[in-house]
Design a protein around this motif. Structure first.
Motif, PDB file in Angstrom:
ATOM      1  N   SER A   2       0.836  -1.193   0.000  1.00 42.52           N
ATOM      2  CA  SER A   2       0.000   0.000   0.000  1.00 42.52           C
ATOM      3  C   SER A   2       0.882   1.258   0.000  1.00 42.52           C
ATOM      4  N   MET A  36     -10.359  -2.948  17.967  1.00 45.34           N
ATOM      5  CA  MET A  36      -8.958  -3.247  17.658  1.00 45.34           C
ATOM      6  C   MET A  36      -8.027  -2.229  18.326  1.00 45.34           C
ATOM      7  N   PHE A  91      -2.070   3.122  17.407  1.00 48.52           N
ATOM      8  CA  PHE A  91      -2.401   3.611  16.063  1.00 48.52           C
ATOM      9  C   PHE A  91      -3.898   3.517  15.783  1.00 48.52           C
ATOM     10  N   SER A  92      -4.393   4.456  15.001  1.00 48.77           N
ATOM     11  CA  SER A  92      -5.798   4.381  14.572  1.00 48.77           C
ATOM     12  C   SER A  92      -5.943   5.051  13.210  1.00 48.77           C
ATOM     13  N   VAL A  93      -6.541   4.325  12.285  1.00 51.69           N
ATOM     14  CA  VAL A  93      -6.804   4.848  10.937  1.00 51.69           C
ATOM     15  C   VAL A  93      -8.299   4.627  10.693  1.00 51.69           C
ATOM     16  N   GLN A  98      -8.142   2.734   5.661  1.00 53.66           N
ATOM     17  CA  GLN A  98      -7.246   1.641   6.055  1.00 53.66           C
ATOM     18  C   GLN A  98      -6.684   0.944   4.819  1.00 53.66           C
ATOM     19  N   GLU A  99      -5.547   0.350   5.002  1.00 54.60           N
ATOM     20  CA  GLU A  99      -4.848  -0.396   3.939  1.00 54.60           C
ATOM     21  C   GLU A  99      -4.431   0.471   2.754  1.00 54.60           C
ATOM     22  N   HIS A 100      -4.069   1.723   3.059  1.00 52.17           N
ATOM     23  CA  HIS A 100      -3.483   2.600   2.038  1.00 52.17           C
ATOM     24  C   HIS A 100      -2.078   3.039   2.447  1.00 52.17           C
ATOM     25  N   GLY A 101      -1.525   2.366   3.424  1.00 54.26           N
ATOM     26  CA  GLY A 101      -0.142   2.665   3.803  1.00 54.26           C
ATOM     27  C   GLY A 101       0.006   3.716   4.892  1.00 54.26           C
ATOM     28  N   GLY A 103      -0.912   3.657   8.169  1.00 50.49           N
ATOM     29  CA  GLY A 103      -0.405   3.081   9.422  1.00 50.49           C
ATOM     30  C   GLY A 103       1.097   2.849   9.342  1.00 50.49           C
ATOM     31  N   THR A 104       1.563   2.390   8.195  1.00 49.73           N
ATOM     32  CA  THR A 104       2.998   2.135   8.013  1.00 49.73           C
ATOM     33  C   THR A 104       3.788   3.442   8.087  1.00 49.73           C
ATOM     34  N   ASN A 130      -5.231  -9.127  15.074  1.00 52.39           N
ATOM     35  CA  ASN A 130      -5.005  -7.893  14.312  1.00 52.39           C
ATOM     36  C   ASN A 130      -3.871  -8.079  13.284  1.00 52.39           C
ATOM     37  N   GLY A 131      -4.243  -8.697  12.166  1.00 60.13           N
ATOM     38  CA  GLY A 131      -3.251  -9.030  11.132  1.00 60.13           C
ATOM     39  C   GLY A 131      -2.528  -7.809  10.584  1.00 60.13           C
ATOM     40  N   LYS A 132      -3.276  -6.696  10.417  1.00 58.26           N
ATOM     41  CA  LYS A 132      -2.657  -5.498   9.823  1.00 58.26           C
ATOM     42  C   LYS A 132      -1.563  -4.942  10.728  1.00 58.26           C
TER      43      LYS A 132
HETATM   44  C1  COA Z   1      -4.058  -1.409  12.206  1.00 59.66           C
HETATM   45  C2  COA Z   1      -4.006  -0.090  11.449  1.00 59.66           C
HETATM   46  C3  COA Z   1      -3.377   0.994  12.326  1.00 59.66           C
HETATM   47  C4  COA Z   1      -3.123  -0.288  10.198  1.00 59.66           C
HETATM   48  O1  COA Z   1      -3.076   0.893   9.443  1.00 59.66           O
HETATM   49  P1  COA Z   1      -3.330   0.817   7.865  1.00 59.66           P
HETATM   50  O2  COA Z   1      -3.110   2.169   7.323  1.00 59.66           O
HETATM   51  O3  COA Z   1      -4.636   0.188   7.630  1.00 59.66           O
HETATM   52  O4  COA Z   1      -2.158  -0.185   7.441  1.00 59.66           O
HETATM   53  P2  COA Z   1      -1.181  -0.142   6.173  1.00 59.66           P
HETATM   54  O5  COA Z   1      -1.976   0.054   4.937  1.00 59.66           O
HETATM   55  O6  COA Z   1      -0.059   0.809   6.419  1.00 59.66           O
HETATM   56  O7  COA Z   1      -0.541  -1.595   6.230  1.00 59.66           O
HETATM   57  C5  COA Z   1      -1.331  -2.729   6.435  1.00 59.66           C
HETATM   58  C6  COA Z   1      -0.512  -3.958   6.114  1.00 59.66           C
HETATM   59  O8  COA Z   1      -1.214  -5.114   6.584  1.00 59.66           O
HETATM   60  C7  COA Z   1      -1.418  -6.014   5.522  1.00 59.66           C
HETATM   61  N1  COA Z   1      -2.669  -6.696   5.812  1.00 59.66           N
HETATM   62  C8  COA Z   1      -3.937  -6.287   5.553  1.00 59.66           C
HETATM   63  N2  COA Z   1      -4.818  -7.173   6.047  1.00 59.66           N
HETATM   64  C9  COA Z   1      -4.097  -8.137   6.652  1.00 59.66           C
HETATM   65  C10 COA Z   1      -4.424  -9.327   7.327  1.00 59.66           C
HETATM   66  N3  COA Z   1      -5.703  -9.689   7.533  1.00 59.66           N
HETATM   67  N4  COA Z   1      -3.422 -10.098   7.831  1.00 59.66           N
HETATM   68  C11 COA Z   1      -2.138  -9.740   7.650  1.00 59.66           C
HETATM   69  N5  COA Z   1      -1.743  -8.613   7.006  1.00 59.66           N
HETATM   70  C12 COA Z   1      -2.716  -7.833   6.509  1.00 59.66           C
HETATM   71  C13 COA Z   1      -1.444  -5.156   4.270  1.00 59.66           C
HETATM   72  O9  COA Z   1      -1.137  -5.919   3.120  1.00 59.66           O
HETATM   73  C14 COA Z   1      -0.353  -4.141   4.597  1.00 59.66           C
HETATM   74  O10 COA Z   1       0.920  -4.675   4.414  1.00 59.66           O
HETATM   75  P3  COA Z   1       1.827  -4.221   3.115  1.00 59.66           P
HETATM   76  O11 COA Z   1       2.007  -2.726   3.245  1.00 59.66           O
HETATM   77  O12 COA Z   1       3.089  -4.977   3.301  1.00 59.66           O
HETATM   78  O13 COA Z   1       1.010  -4.602   1.937  1.00 59.66           O
HETATM   79  C15 COA Z   1      -5.420   0.376  10.962  1.00 59.66           C
HETATM   80  O14 COA Z   1      -5.944  -0.598  10.086  1.00 59.66           O
HETATM   81  C16 COA Z   1      -6.376   0.627  12.123  1.00 59.66           C
HETATM   82  O15 COA Z   1      -6.426   1.740  12.622  1.00 59.66           O
HETATM   83  N6  COA Z   1      -7.129  -0.372  12.571  1.00 59.66           N
HETATM   84  C17 COA Z   1      -8.041  -0.185  13.708  1.00 59.66           C
HETATM   85  C18 COA Z   1      -7.313   0.176  15.004  1.00 59.66           C
HETATM   86  C19 COA Z   1      -6.148  -0.738  15.281  1.00 59.66           C
HETATM   87  O16 COA Z   1      -6.175  -1.926  14.965  1.00 59.66           O
HETATM   88  N7  COA Z   1      -5.089  -0.184  15.915  1.00 59.66           N
HETATM   89  C20 COA Z   1      -3.917  -0.962  16.235  1.00 59.66           C
HETATM   90  C21 COA Z   1      -3.861  -1.325  17.692  1.00 59.66           C
HETATM   91  S1  COA Z   1      -3.129  -0.052  18.634  1.00 59.66           S
END
Ligand code: COA
Length: 191
Positions: A2, A36, A91-93, A98-101, A103-104, A130-132
Protein backbone atom coordinates in the motif's frame (compact mmCIF):
# COMPACT_ATOMS: atom_id res chain seq x y z
CA UNK A 1 2.41 -2.80 -0.95
CA UNK A 2 0.00 0.00 0.00
CA UNK A 3 1.18 3.57 -0.67
CA UNK A 4 0.23 6.58 1.47
CA UNK A 5 1.87 8.91 -1.08
CA UNK A 6 -1.09 8.41 -3.47
CA UNK A 7 -3.45 9.92 -0.87
CA UNK A 8 -4.23 13.65 -0.76
CA UNK A 9 -3.40 14.25 2.90
CA UNK A 10 -0.32 15.11 4.97
CA UNK A 11 1.21 13.74 8.11
CA UNK A 12 2.25 16.11 10.87
CA UNK A 13 2.36 16.38 14.65
CA UNK A 14 -0.70 17.64 16.45
CA UNK A 15 -0.43 20.76 18.59
CA UNK A 16 -1.92 20.53 22.11
CA UNK A 17 -4.73 22.91 21.16
CA UNK A 18 -5.80 20.45 18.44
CA UNK A 19 -6.86 17.70 20.83
CA UNK A 20 -10.57 18.07 19.81
CA UNK A 21 -9.54 16.85 16.35
CA UNK A 22 -7.95 13.79 17.94
CA UNK A 23 -11.15 13.17 19.93
CA UNK A 24 -13.34 13.59 16.84
CA UNK A 25 -11.13 11.19 14.86
CA UNK A 26 -11.38 8.52 17.58
CA UNK A 27 -15.16 9.05 17.77
CA UNK A 28 -15.41 8.39 14.02
CA UNK A 29 -13.76 4.96 14.35
CA UNK A 30 -16.25 2.24 13.51
CA UNK A 31 -17.10 -0.44 16.04
CA UNK A 32 -14.54 -2.99 14.80
CA UNK A 33 -11.72 -0.42 14.65
CA UNK A 34 -12.52 0.86 18.15
CA UNK A 35 -12.27 -2.70 19.44
CA UNK A 36 -8.96 -3.25 17.66
CA UNK A 37 -7.59 0.07 18.92
CA UNK A 38 -8.57 -0.30 22.59
CA UNK A 39 -8.67 -4.14 22.77
CA UNK A 40 -12.37 -3.97 23.73
CA UNK A 41 -15.49 -2.11 22.67
CA UNK A 42 -15.54 1.45 24.04
CA UNK A 43 -18.26 4.08 24.37
CA UNK A 44 -18.16 7.67 23.15
CA UNK A 45 -17.69 8.96 26.70
CA UNK A 46 -14.70 6.66 27.21
CA UNK A 47 -13.14 8.13 24.06
CA UNK A 48 -13.86 11.71 25.17
CA UNK A 49 -12.09 11.09 28.52
CA UNK A 50 -9.23 9.29 26.83
CA UNK A 51 -8.59 12.09 24.32
CA UNK A 52 -8.71 14.78 27.03
CA UNK A 53 -6.21 12.81 29.17
CA UNK A 54 -3.83 12.42 26.25
CA UNK A 55 -3.17 16.20 26.38
CA UNK A 56 -2.09 16.00 30.04
CA UNK A 57 0.24 13.10 29.36
CA UNK A 58 2.30 15.36 27.05
CA UNK A 59 3.00 12.51 24.67
CA UNK A 60 3.35 12.98 20.94
CA UNK A 61 0.51 12.47 18.50
CA UNK A 62 1.16 12.31 14.78
CA UNK A 63 -1.87 12.79 12.58
CA UNK A 64 -2.77 12.15 8.99
CA UNK A 65 -4.81 15.17 7.86
CA UNK A 66 -7.07 15.59 4.86
CA UNK A 67 -7.71 19.32 4.87
CA UNK A 68 -8.59 20.29 8.43
CA UNK A 69 -9.81 16.80 9.37
CA UNK A 70 -7.64 14.35 11.27
CA UNK A 71 -8.26 10.91 9.74
CA UNK A 72 -5.57 8.80 11.38
CA UNK A 73 -3.36 9.09 14.44
CA UNK A 74 -0.31 7.54 16.02
CA UNK A 75 0.36 8.11 19.70
CA UNK A 76 3.75 7.91 21.34
CA UNK A 77 3.29 7.76 25.10
CA UNK A 78 5.83 8.16 27.91
CA UNK A 79 5.61 5.63 30.69
CA UNK A 80 6.73 8.13 33.37
CA UNK A 81 6.97 11.89 33.79
CA UNK A 82 9.88 12.20 31.37
CA UNK A 83 11.03 10.28 28.33
CA UNK A 84 12.79 7.17 29.58
CA UNK A 85 14.05 3.87 28.17
CA UNK A 86 10.54 2.65 27.37
CA UNK A 87 7.56 4.15 25.59
CA UNK A 88 4.33 2.89 24.15
CA UNK A 89 2.73 3.44 20.75
CA UNK A 90 -0.85 3.08 19.47
CA UNK A 91 -2.40 3.61 16.06
CA UNK A 92 -5.80 4.38 14.57
CA UNK A 93 -6.80 4.85 10.94
CA UNK A 94 -10.43 5.52 10.01
CA UNK A 95 -11.90 2.54 8.21
CA UNK A 96 -12.29 3.98 4.66
CA UNK A 97 -8.59 4.90 4.68
CA UNK A 98 -7.25 1.64 6.05
CA UNK A 99 -4.85 -0.40 3.94
CA UNK A 100 -3.48 2.60 2.04
CA UNK A 101 -0.14 2.66 3.80
CA UNK A 102 -1.01 5.34 6.40
CA UNK A 103 -0.41 3.08 9.42
CA UNK A 104 3.00 2.13 8.01
CA UNK A 105 3.97 5.79 7.45
CA UNK A 106 2.83 6.72 10.95
CA UNK A 107 4.85 3.88 12.44
CA UNK A 108 7.98 5.26 10.74
CA UNK A 109 7.34 8.70 12.30
CA UNK A 110 6.73 7.26 15.75
CA UNK A 111 9.90 5.15 15.69
CA UNK A 112 11.93 8.18 14.63
CA UNK A 113 10.38 10.34 17.39
CA UNK A 114 11.11 7.59 19.95
CA UNK A 115 14.66 7.29 18.67
CA UNK A 116 15.22 11.06 18.96
CA UNK A 117 14.09 10.94 22.60
CA UNK A 118 16.46 8.15 23.54
CA UNK A 119 13.75 5.48 23.84
CA UNK A 120 15.30 2.03 23.70
CA UNK A 121 12.15 -0.12 23.90
CA UNK A 122 9.04 0.85 22.00
CA UNK A 123 6.09 -1.35 22.96
CA UNK A 124 2.84 -1.81 21.13
CA UNK A 125 0.07 -4.16 21.99
CA UNK A 126 -2.78 -5.33 19.83
CA UNK A 127 -5.29 -8.15 19.73
CA UNK A 128 -3.78 -11.38 18.40
CA UNK A 129 -6.27 -11.31 15.49
CA UNK A 130 -5.01 -7.89 14.31
CA UNK A 131 -3.25 -9.03 11.13
CA UNK A 132 -2.66 -5.50 9.82
CA UNK A 133 -0.93 -4.30 12.96
CA UNK A 134 1.14 -7.46 13.14
CA UNK A 135 2.17 -7.00 9.49
CA UNK A 136 3.29 -3.40 10.14
CA UNK A 137 5.15 -4.34 13.33
CA UNK A 138 6.94 -7.18 11.53
CA UNK A 139 7.80 -4.81 8.69
CA UNK A 140 9.73 -2.66 11.22
CA UNK A 141 11.48 -5.66 12.75
CA UNK A 142 9.39 -5.85 15.94
CA UNK A 143 9.82 -8.86 18.14
CA UNK A 144 6.31 -10.20 18.72
CA UNK A 145 5.17 -12.23 21.71
CA UNK A 146 1.76 -13.63 22.59
CA UNK A 147 0.26 -12.73 26.00
CA UNK A 148 -3.32 -13.49 27.11
CA UNK A 149 -4.92 -13.05 23.67
CA UNK A 150 -2.82 -10.00 22.82
CA UNK A 151 0.33 -9.60 20.84
CA UNK A 152 3.02 -7.45 22.39
CA UNK A 153 5.44 -6.01 19.85
CA UNK A 154 8.80 -4.64 20.92
CA UNK A 155 10.88 -2.43 18.69
CA UNK A 156 14.38 -1.33 19.60
CA UNK A 157 14.93 1.99 17.83
CA UNK A 158 18.46 2.91 16.77
CA UNK A 159 20.08 5.75 18.74
CA UNK A 160 19.45 9.34 17.56
CA UNK A 161 21.81 10.89 15.05
CA UNK A 162 22.16 14.22 13.26
CA UNK A 163 19.98 13.10 10.35
CA UNK A 164 17.12 11.67 12.43
CA UNK A 165 16.98 14.85 14.54
CA UNK A 166 17.20 17.13 11.51
CA UNK A 167 14.48 15.21 9.65
CA UNK A 168 12.08 15.58 12.59
CA UNK A 169 12.92 19.28 13.03
CA UNK A 170 12.40 20.06 9.33
CA UNK A 171 9.10 18.23 9.29
CA UNK A 172 7.97 20.05 12.45
CA UNK A 173 8.58 23.43 10.80
CA UNK A 174 6.39 22.39 7.86
CA UNK A 175 3.81 20.93 10.25
CA UNK A 176 3.74 24.19 12.22
CA UNK A 177 3.03 26.15 9.02
CA UNK A 178 0.21 23.78 8.10
CA UNK A 179 -1.31 24.10 11.59
CA UNK A 180 -1.14 27.90 11.42
CA UNK A 181 -2.76 27.89 7.96
CA UNK A 182 -5.53 25.67 9.23
CA UNK A 183 -6.13 28.01 12.19
CA UNK A 184 -6.12 31.00 9.83
CA UNK A 185 -8.73 29.32 7.57
CA UNK A 186 -10.94 28.53 10.55
CA UNK A 187 -10.75 32.13 11.80
CA UNK A 188 -11.66 33.41 8.30
CA UNK A 189 -14.62 31.02 8.08
CA UNK A 190 -15.88 32.07 11.51
CA UNK A 191 -15.61 35.80 10.66
C1 COA B 1 -4.06 -1.41 12.21
C2 COA B 1 -4.01 -0.09 11.45
C3 COA B 1 -3.38 0.99 12.33
C4 COA B 1 -3.12 -0.29 10.20
O1 COA B 1 -3.08 0.89 9.44
P1 COA B 1 -3.33 0.82 7.86
O2 COA B 1 -3.11 2.17 7.32
O3 COA B 1 -4.64 0.19 7.63
O4 COA B 1 -2.16 -0.19 7.44
P2 COA B 1 -1.18 -0.14 6.17
O5 COA B 1 -1.98 0.05 4.94
O6 COA B 1 -0.06 0.81 6.42
O7 COA B 1 -0.54 -1.59 6.23
C5 COA B 1 -1.33 -2.73 6.43
C6 COA B 1 -0.51 -3.96 6.11
O8 COA B 1 -1.21 -5.11 6.58
C7 COA B 1 -1.42 -6.01 5.52
N1 COA B 1 -2.67 -6.70 5.81
C8 COA B 1 -3.94 -6.29 5.55
N2 COA B 1 -4.82 -7.17 6.05
C9 COA B 1 -4.10 -8.14 6.65
C10 COA B 1 -4.42 -9.33 7.33
N3 COA B 1 -5.70 -9.69 7.53
N4 COA B 1 -3.42 -10.10 7.83
C11 COA B 1 -2.14 -9.74 7.65
N5 COA B 1 -1.74 -8.61 7.01
C12 COA B 1 -2.72 -7.83 6.51
C13 COA B 1 -1.44 -5.16 4.27
O9 COA B 1 -1.14 -5.92 3.12
C14 COA B 1 -0.35 -4.14 4.60
O10 COA B 1 0.92 -4.67 4.41
P3 COA B 1 1.83 -4.22 3.12
O11 COA B 1 2.01 -2.73 3.25
O12 COA B 1 3.09 -4.98 3.30
O13 COA B 1 1.01 -4.60 1.94
C15 COA B 1 -5.42 0.38 10.96
O14 COA B 1 -5.94 -0.60 10.09
C16 COA B 1 -6.38 0.63 12.12
O15 COA B 1 -6.43 1.74 12.62
N6 COA B 1 -7.13 -0.37 12.57
C17 COA B 1 -8.04 -0.19 13.71
C18 COA B 1 -7.31 0.18 15.00
C19 COA B 1 -6.15 -0.74 15.28
O16 COA B 1 -6.17 -1.93 14.96
N7 COA B 1 -5.09 -0.18 15.91
C20 COA B 1 -3.92 -0.96 16.23
C21 COA B 1 -3.86 -1.32 17.69
S1 COA B 1 -3.13 -0.05 18.63
Amino acid sequence: MSDQHQLPGDIRKLWPSEWPKFRDHLLRLDKASRRMRFAHGVSDSFIEDYAARMVDMSGIVYGYFEGPELRAAAELKKLGDTWGREAEAAFSVEQPLQEHGIGTELMGRVIRAARNRGVQHLCLSCLAENGKMRAIAAHFGAELRFEYGEIIGEIIPAGPNYFSILAEAVEDRFGYMMAVLDLHNRVLKAA
